[in-house]
Design an enzyme around this catalytic site. Structure first.
Site, short mmCIF file in Angstrom:
data_model
loop_
_atom_site.label_atom_id
_atom_site.label_comp_id
_atom_site.label_asym_id
_atom_site.label_seq_id
_atom_site.Cartn_x
_atom_site.Cartn_y
_atom_site.Cartn_z
N ASP A 173 -26.05 -46.97 -112.53
CA ASP A 173 -24.63 -46.02 -112.37
C ASP A 173 -25.35 -44.79 -112.56
OD1 ASP A 173 -22.49 -47.44 -112.75
OD2 ASP A 173 -22.83 -48.49 -115.18
N LYS A 229 -19.66 -42.94 -112.24
CA LYS A 229 -18.33 -42.63 -111.97
C LYS A 229 -18.85 -41.41 -113.34
CE LYS A 229 -16.07 -45.82 -112.57
NZ LYS A 229 -16.66 -47.28 -111.83
N MET A 282 -19.95 -42.63 -125.99
CA MET A 282 -19.33 -41.78 -124.99
C MET A 282 -18.59 -40.74 -126.06
SD MET A 282 -21.48 -42.30 -122.29
CE MET A 282 -20.50 -41.37 -121.20
#
Length: 458
Positions: free
Chosen positions: A250, A272, A385
């Site tokens: 990631d 992503k 996040m």
């Protein structure tokens, strides 16, 4: 990519001409090392110490001159300048450096095109440690620690394996299969038998693996990389990265962790990012299955712990459905690793008996207020996040009974060298969040105030 001033290589000096300037104990120590490599050593010096004189008497070295002449550079592979006269060393270096010959000037890193590392010798296994000439004492200490870890007869493992290398290569032309064969052998009792001088037993183990034609089935290993700091990666996670054929990682994986992956492994970034076109989850699943079916050991490397707000579960369900073997190696989840790094305990009996982990990214249309049901006993909240949802988080937590003066901390790039930590109160959350970029971890609760007593990072 990190800059390396020196490339660590091993040079075969057998019968190669090496020119050494100096005849004292400084030169002796370097010459003694060079003789172990069977180098053809020529000395330029006004006089020789007793030990070097004995070397010359026994024809181990050649004393060619008291003065330097350019003709002495013919066919020279290396030059070692080892006198205690700095002016002389500088002058010789300037004279020779233009000839594009590798030069080492003892204890003067500026006058070196190569340096002598600190060496652990388990022939044919050699381990070299260097600080680029900055701290010889430190490299010696590191070497001593390695010496303790590796048995003196460890080289016998390489010697015996080397005798069978051509045979194994004949049986299998596939590099990946041969690698798996040797990994399987070394994971068995093979090494232990050699270290106890039971060579017959070790050879029998080798033959049994050859006869049984051990081949590898592809597999997927889900590895949690931890919060970012490479030293917080688990030992089992590190071992898995060292054996990976292909690693799908990631965006949040730090560069230091990526550098721990085996150098010839294939790396694919499949992360992503919010608001950007990127690879879909189905495409990631298909890649995992595709590579594993080709017989590769595939590592899916995810930040923190793969089962905390990650798609690891979805990926493994797809892998299992395809009939592929898989393993799970947990990691330190970001909330735990980052909170510890800034001295904020997530629970404390005077303030908080429970903690709730939440992620803003799971909730669409900014509808956090109606989507999250907080536990009545959750005195500490941790949001992953959360940068794009700060306004919604503020409204939500206020509606659940938190006050505007509730302590908070926002952490950007937690546990990394460029970590940024902002302490404040809930009423300041929007202002503080604008100073950070994702990834942000948010902690809300009275426990945040404990950082004043428990902060330990300088």
């Amino acid at each position: 990519m990190d800059y390396m001033k020196y490339l660590p290589i091993f040079i075969n000096l057998k019968f190669k001409k090496v020119l050494v300037f100096g005849g004292g104990m400084i030169a002796y120590r370097k010459i003694k090392l060079l003789l172990q490599c069977h180098a053809n050593i020529h000395i330029i010096s006004k006089k020789l110490c007793k030990k070097l004189f004995l070397y010359m008497y026994n024809k181990k070295v050649i004393w060619i001159s008291m003065n330097y002449f350019k003709k002495y550079l013919k066919n020279v592979c290396l030059v070692v300048i080892a006198t205690n006269n700095n002016n002389y060393n500088n002058r010789i270096y300037k004279l020779i450096n233009n000839n594009k010959i590798l030069i080492n000037t003892v204890d003067n890193e500026k006058l070196c095109s190569f340096i002598f590392p600190s060496i652990v010798n388990r022939d044919p296994i050699l381990i070299a440690v260097s600080s680029k000439g900055k701290s010889p004492v430190l490299t010696r200490i590191i070497r001593e620690k390695i010496e303790i870890l590796i048995p003196y007869n460890f080289g016998n493992i390489a010697l015996l394996s080397g005798k069978f290398r051509k045979i194994i290569k004949f049986y299998s032309s596939n590099l990946s299969e041969r690698r798996f064969f040797w990994e399987s052998v070394f994971d068995s009792s093979f090494i232990n038998e050699i270290l106890h001088n039971n060579f017959k037993n070790a050879i029998q183990i080798l033959y049994s693996y050859m006869i049984n034609n051990v081949k590898r089935d592809g597999e997927v290993v889900l590895v949690g990389a931890g919060p970012g700091d490479s030293e917080l990666l688990t030992i089992k996670g590190l071992q898995t990265l060292q054996r990976a054929d292909i690693v799908l990682y990631d965006y949040l994986i730090s560069r230091n962790i990526l550098q721990l992956i085996r150098k010839d492994a294939k790396l694919l970034c499949v992360g992503k990012r919010f608001g950007l076109n990127s690879i879909t989850q189905n495409e990631i699943n298909e890649l995992l299955i595709k590579f594993a079916k080709q017989g590769y050991r595939v590592v899916r490397l995810k930040g923190g712990d793969s089962f905390i707000f990650g798609r690891g579960v979805e990926e493994l369900i797809a892998v299992k459905k395809a009939g592929i073997k898989f393993k799970i190696i947990p990691g330190i989840t970001s909330a735990v690793g980052i909170s510890a790094s800034i001295g904020v305990p997530l629970t404390y009996r005077k303030y908080s008996s429970s903690v709730l982990f939440l992620t803003a990214n799971l909730y669409k249309n900014s509808n956090i207020n109606n989507s999250i049901i907080y536990s009545k006993n959750a005195e500490t909240l941790v949001f992953y996040m959360c940068k794009t949802k700060i306004q919604d988080i503020l409204k939500s937590v206020l509606s659940k009974g938190f006050f505007l003066n509730t302590p908070i901390v926002l952490v950007g790039f937690g546990t990394l060298l460029y970590q940024k930590v902002l302490f404040g109160q809930l009423k300041e959350i929007v202002f503080l969040s604008k100073k950070l970029s994702n990834p942000i971890l948010l902690i809300i609760g009275k426990v945040v105030n404990l950082h004043k007593k428990l902060s330990w990072l300088n």
